[in-house]
Design an enzyme around this catalytic site. Structure first.
Site, mmCIF file in Angstrom:
data_model
loop_
_atom_site.group_PDB
_atom_site.id
_atom_site.type_symbol
_atom_site.label_atom_id
_atom_site.label_comp_id
_atom_site.label_asym_id
_atom_site.label_seq_id
_atom_site.Cartn_x
_atom_site.Cartn_y
_atom_site.Cartn_z
ATOM 1 N N THR A 40 4.879 7.965 0.621
ATOM 2 C CA THR A 40 3.591 7.676 1.245
ATOM 3 C C THR A 40 2.648 6.979 0.254
ATOM 4 O O THR A 40 1.929 6.053 0.609
ATOM 5 C CB THR A 40 2.933 8.992 1.725
ATOM 6 O OG1 THR A 40 3.850 9.661 2.576
ATOM 7 C CG2 THR A 40 1.646 8.733 2.475
ATOM 8 N N HIS A 43 3.506 3.378 -0.053
ATOM 9 C CA HIS A 43 2.954 2.613 1.081
ATOM 10 C C HIS A 43 1.477 2.316 0.838
ATOM 11 O O HIS A 43 1.001 1.218 1.114
ATOM 12 C CB HIS A 43 3.068 3.409 2.393
ATOM 13 C CG HIS A 43 4.462 3.616 2.864
ATOM 14 N ND1 HIS A 43 5.399 2.608 2.917
ATOM 15 C CD2 HIS A 43 5.103 4.727 3.313
ATOM 16 C CE1 HIS A 43 6.543 3.087 3.379
ATOM 17 N NE2 HIS A 43 6.391 4.383 3.620
#
Ligand SMILES: [Zn+2]
Ligand SMILES: [Zn+2]
Length: 342
Positions: A40, A43
């Protein structure tokens, strides 16, 4: 305090000074000791569609961490200054149907540290006490920071009964390797790890995975057919989130086997349900996060057993100020877990 924030809708991150945050009555203020980079966070660093569609700027990001409690909110009774803690990063609302029935980890109004609220790539982080896990004295801070991803591997395998079974796990990132280790720990006949990155396959083998397959070099369905002498695998765990993988992954499954889906696909997936699930009478499980606190107790017991030497899964350690090097390495997918020592 030093902090890594995402303040511009472009690739990268900003290393900056922020005031030490002040806590609410149900929170802990935690001096961060170790914080790990998760997919995450990559990203968010890259600012791809996954991040830009979810994240409001500016954001102090990062969520996997451990540290020591330095301040306790006035309504918190079960923690004190000096407690060493790790974080359950999914913050439940405490009121919805799921929260009221023991399913806090799939709370309807769940918030995630470092995604929906300020996170942990900094020196002092706010942790709602409801999400704090007291670290056993024999568990190090860096291991504490990785109990969150380790817990996903534990949770994924807990859906199945791996003892004496043939297990195949697609994805040899840190969570995939943790799941493979848990499958071995749980008595699997053998564990097959699949990935496309040589470094990760090497790490999986080093951590005890019996057979590794590079999907770039071999036809995985044919190979598994040979390995299992046409029997197929009993348990398939999908951790890649790669839409092209799912049909092949479930082709390796024997009739009546279990499929555990953990990897997050970007968008809808075309899956041959008739041949891969219905005719096979396969049991399909979706898994997200960790059960509070069942998974944590199991994860801790596994670590304390001394039979699961997980620390080599952490392959790199950085100071926060070397964030660019750390993220570029993380992007290469040629590493295990990367940890900031704060
Ligand atoms: Zn994570
Ligand atoms: Zn809830």
């Amino acid at each position: 305090m030093k902090a890594l924030i995402k303040d511009k809708p472009v690739r990268g991150t900003t290393f900056t000074d922020l005031p030490i945050p002040s806590i609410e009555s149900g929170d802990l203020l935690v001096k961060v000791h170790a914080a790990a980079i998760c997919g995450t966070d990559i990203h968010i660093y890259q600012w791809n569609e996954y991040a830009s569609s979810r994240i409001k700027l500016p954001l102090l990001f990062g969520h996997e961490f451990s540290g020591v409690v330095v301040e306790v909110g006035k309504d918190v009774t079960n923690f004190k200054k000096g407690d060493r803690v790790a974080a359950e990063t999914h913050v439940p609302c405490g009121h919805c149907y799921q929260c009221a029935t023991g399913l806090q980890h799939i709370c309807k109004d769940m918030k995630i540290l470092g995604v929906h609220m300020d996170g942990v790539f900094c020196e002092y982080s706010i942790l709602p006490a409801v999400c704090a896990w007291k670290l056993d004295p024999s568990i190090s801070y860096e291991m504490g920071a990785t109990m969150e991803p380790f817990g996903i591997g534990v949770h994924a395998m807990s859906k199945t009964k791996p003892a004496g079974k043939k297990v195949i796990i697609f994805g040899c990132g840190p969570i995939g390797i943790y799941a493979q280790m848990v499958a071995k720990f749980s008595g699997a006949e053998y564990v097959i790890g699949v990935d496309v990155t040589k470094e990760r396959l090497d790490l999986a083998r080093k951590m005890g995975t019996d057979i590794v397959l590079n999907a770039k070099e071999v036809n995985v369905v044919d190979e598994v057919n040979k390995i299992t002498k046409g029997f197929g695998t009993d348990i398939v765990v999908e951790l890649t989130g790669n839409r092209g993988v799912l049909n092949d992954a479930t082709k390796t499954l024997r009739r009546g086997g279990d499929i555990v889906l953990v990897g997050l696909f970007s968008g809808p997936v075309e899956w041959d349900l008739v041949n891969n699930v219905i005719y096979k009478e396969a049991t399909v499980y979706g898994v997200t996060g960790r059960v509070m606190w069942d998974t944590w107790w199991t994860a801790q017991s596994m670590l304390l057993s001394g039979k699961l030497a997980v620390s080599p899964v952490i392959t790199h350690r950085f100071n926060l100020r070397d964030y660019d090097k750390a993220f570029q390495l993380a992007e290469s997918a040629a590493t295990g877990k990367i940890v900031f020592e704060v």
